[in-house]
Design an enzyme around this catalytic site. Structure first.
Site, short mmCIF file in Angstrom:
data_model
loop_
_atom_site.label_atom_id
_atom_site.label_comp_id
_atom_site.label_asym_id
_atom_site.label_seq_id
_atom_site.Cartn_x
_atom_site.Cartn_y
_atom_site.Cartn_z
N TYR A 203 21.14 -14.01 -65.20
CA TYR A 203 21.34 -15.24 -64.41
C TYR A 203 21.55 -14.75 -63.07
CZ TYR A 203 23.26 -19.73 -63.13
OH TYR A 203 23.21 -21.13 -62.77
N PHE B 207 0.91 -31.03 -44.84
CA PHE B 207 0.36 -31.47 -46.15
C PHE B 207 1.16 -32.57 -46.88
CE2 PHE B 207 0.91 -30.28 -50.88
CZ PHE B 207 -0.59 -30.49 -51.04
N ASP B 208 0.58 -33.24 -47.78
CA ASP B 208 1.00 -34.46 -48.26
C ASP B 208 2.78 -34.20 -48.79
OD1 ASP B 208 0.43 -33.58 -50.35
OD2 ASP B 208 -1.17 -35.14 -50.90
N ASP C 194 4.01 -23.23 -43.02
CA ASP C 194 3.91 -23.62 -44.42
C ASP C 194 2.89 -22.59 -44.80
OD1 ASP C 194 2.79 -24.53 -46.62
OD2 ASP C 194 2.85 -26.70 -46.19
N ALA D 264 1.36 -21.34 -47.60
CA ALA D 264 0.76 -21.62 -48.96
C ALA D 264 -0.42 -20.66 -49.08
CB ALA D 264 0.31 -23.05 -49.61
N LYS E 16 -0.83 -20.60 -54.87
CA LYS E 16 -1.61 -20.45 -54.25
C LYS E 16 -1.80 -18.90 -53.98
CE LYS E 16 -1.28 -24.93 -53.39
NZ LYS E 16 -0.16 -25.80 -52.80
N HIS F 269 -4.02 -42.56 -56.95
CA HIS F 269 -5.04 -41.88 -57.32
C HIS F 269 -4.86 -41.27 -58.58
CE1 HIS F 269 -2.50 -39.49 -55.01
NE2 HIS F 269 -2.98 -38.33 -55.64
C1 LIG Z 1 0.55 -27.02 -52.45
C2 LIG Z 1 0.97 -26.96 -51.20
C3 LIG Z 1 2.29 -27.37 -51.12
C4 LIG Z 1 3.28 -27.88 -52.00
O1 LIG Z 1 3.37 -27.03 -53.00
P1 LIG Z 1 3.65 -27.28 -54.31
O2 LIG Z 1 3.94 -25.74 -55.26
O3 LIG Z 1 2.36 -28.20 -54.90
O4 LIG Z 1 4.75 -28.00 -54.85
C5 LIG Z 1 2.66 -27.61 -49.76
N1 LIG Z 1 1.97 -27.15 -48.61
C6 LIG Z 1 0.58 -26.62 -48.61
C7 LIG Z 1 -0.17 -26.40 -47.56
C8 LIG Z 1 0.26 -26.83 -50.04
O5 LIG Z 1 -1.22 -26.41 -50.13
#
Ligand SMILES: *Cc1c(COP(=O)(O)O)cnc(C)c1O
Length: 458
Positions: A72, A124-125, A215, A217, A258, A450
């Site tokens: 933990y 990103f959304d 960000d 990813a 990613k 969607h």
């Molecule tokens: C996928 C993604 C996120 C969010 O990550 P999740 O692991 O899906 O919660 C944030 N920013 C970018 C650019 C992404 O591609």
């Protein structure tokens, strides 16, 4: 002869795919109300719905799973990941989270207050969602070139420095807690940001005393594009580029699904110990104790290894070249795509594919459905259905771009699969004029329609 390109791995374990017939697929997709999210994955032959969490781990990552420490507090795997983040990304402090949006949730809980403004390049959304949920506003400062789908420009994800400085000048600076730059720019089609641009954004942020976050990813794919397209970096290694890039910023949020090369996970990394302390409180509340934050010990161990694998040149060359390969094949068959092809996906332009079908009949969704029926290939609509209704007027929003995204999972498919996808798309393209009508909606949810929308053929 020049030796051709080949995947820099061999396959140790296989997952069999089920073949279905066209007639079966017509029934499956009808039974799913023509919504590709409703399809059982076993009814899909090649699944290009997303590259998020769908990659294949290496033999070494799988062996890390066996060695994971599930304590933990103070897990060995946590320290292994901490070391990897320090070594590859250069950050002293980090917090594990269960995925990328959770990292946003924790970090933004510390930094964003109602009325704040967060500039960036096409957020990103989920990023935008977490900003708006807190009463903040995401301001898109992407360069104009990024919005022209036919323009071939090497760094379409770049931030426009004039747009950014205008935001700094026209608002009280204390209302701007940070800037967030997404690499590669997912919303913009996986388009990279140059290192020069990051450096300039960083300098501008310093001048105004605003923090800068990434960000990250797809940070490794972005680094590959920097090496390939930015003259000053062509002789640097991917890891040198990554290290330098992050040296200009205060921290990052990461979706490890990613370029972390794992199926689930995320983290926040930062330099400031005070920010780390404040974020730890929210991490403990939302995610878990600071040394696991919603992740299994074994998954942290696999992620630590994944960060090394995703920053290897040979892997990245294979990765980006495979996406390019699919784009090239589609173009050869005359299928209209967005260019240049991004790092993780190829986007088919449905407006040019089905010029006779109005946006009100969802041409990109139609293309997705026809591609599934033709070859069992699943993409995802990035068009009118995704754009949803205007929350104020309730009217449908018709976006400039109506696209079908084919996102390629990491290390999962071979170029034979890409050939298959391209032929399936070419076959649909050949009979495009026999396809006369699109869909109408018979059910939709009030938001994020969607995922659950139900459609009927016109
Ligand atoms: C996928 C993604 C996120 C969010 O990550 P999740 O692991 O899906 O919660 C944030 N920013 C970018 C650019 C992404 O591609």
């Amino acid at each position: 002869m020049k030796l051709p390109f080949a995947e820099p791995f061999k396959i140790k374990m296989v997952e069999n795919l089920k073949r279905t017939t066209k007639e079966e697929r017509e029934k499956y997709i009808k039974d799913s109300y023509y919504n590709l999210f409703n399809l059982k994955s076993e009814l899909v032959f090649i699944d290009l719905l997303t590259d998020s969490g769908t990659g294949a781990m290496s033999d070494i990552q799988w062996s890390e799973l066996m060695k994971g420490d599930e304590s933990y507090a103070g897990s060995r795997s946590y320290y292994q990941l901490k070391e990897a983040i320090k070594d590859i990304l250069g950050f002293e402090y980090f917090l594990p989270t269960h995925q990328g949006r959770a990292a946003e949730n924790v970090l933004f809980s510390v930094l964003i207050k109602k009325g704040d403004i967060i500039p960036g390049n096409s957020h990103f959304d989920t990023t935008k969602g977490h900003i708006e949920f807190r009463g903040g506003k995401a301001v898109d400062c992407t360069i104009d070139e990024g919005f022209d789908p036919t323009l071939n420009y090497p760094f379409k994800g770049n931030v426009d420095l004039n747009k950014l400085e205008r935001v700094f000048k026209e608002n009280p600076i204390e209302k701007i807690p940070f800037v967030i730059v997404t690499i590669t720019n997912n919303t913009g089609g996986g388009q990279p940001v140059s290192l020069e641009n990051i450096k300039q954004v960083s300098a501008l942020c310093k001048k105004y005393g605003v923090r800068l976050f990434i960000d990250g990813a797809r940070f490794a794919e972005n680094a590959y594009f920097i090496k390939e397209r930015e003259e000053a970096y062509k002789n640097k290694t991917i890891r040198e580029i990554v290290k330098e890039l992050f040296s200009y910023v205060d921290g990052m949020t990461m979706s490890s699904k990613k370029d972390g090369m794992v199926n689930m996970g995320g983290f926040i990394a930062m330099r400031d110990p005070e920010l780390f302390r404040e974020a730890s409180v929210f991490n403990i509340m939302f995610e878990g104790f600071v040394t696991y934050g919603g992740m299994n010990g074994r998954d942290m161990a696999a992620l630590a290894r994944g960060l090394y694998e995703s920053t290897e040149y040979d892997y990245l060359e294979y990765r980006v070249k495979q996406v390019e390969y699919l784009g090239k094949k589609l173009k050869e068959y005359g299928v209209p795509i967005l260019e240049p092809v991004g790092g993780h996906a190829v986007f088919i332009d449905a407006k040019r594919f089905f010029p006779h079908i109005p946006q009100s009949e969802y041409p990109a969704q139609l293309l997705g459905v026809e591609l599934y029926i033709e070859g069992g290939v699943r993409g995802v609509e990035i068009g009118t259905i995704l754009a949803d209704r205007d929350p104020e007027t309730g009217k449908e929003r018709f976006p400039k771009l109506e696209l079908l995204r084919l996102a390629i999972p990491r290390r999962v498919y071979t170029n034979n699969h890409m050939d298959y996808v391209a032929v399936a798309a070419a076959n649909v393209f050949e009979k495009r004029n026999d396809i006369k009508r699109g869909f109408k909606i018979i059910y939709e949810a009030p938001i994020m329609r969607h995922f659950t929308v139900k459609l009927k053929r016109l």
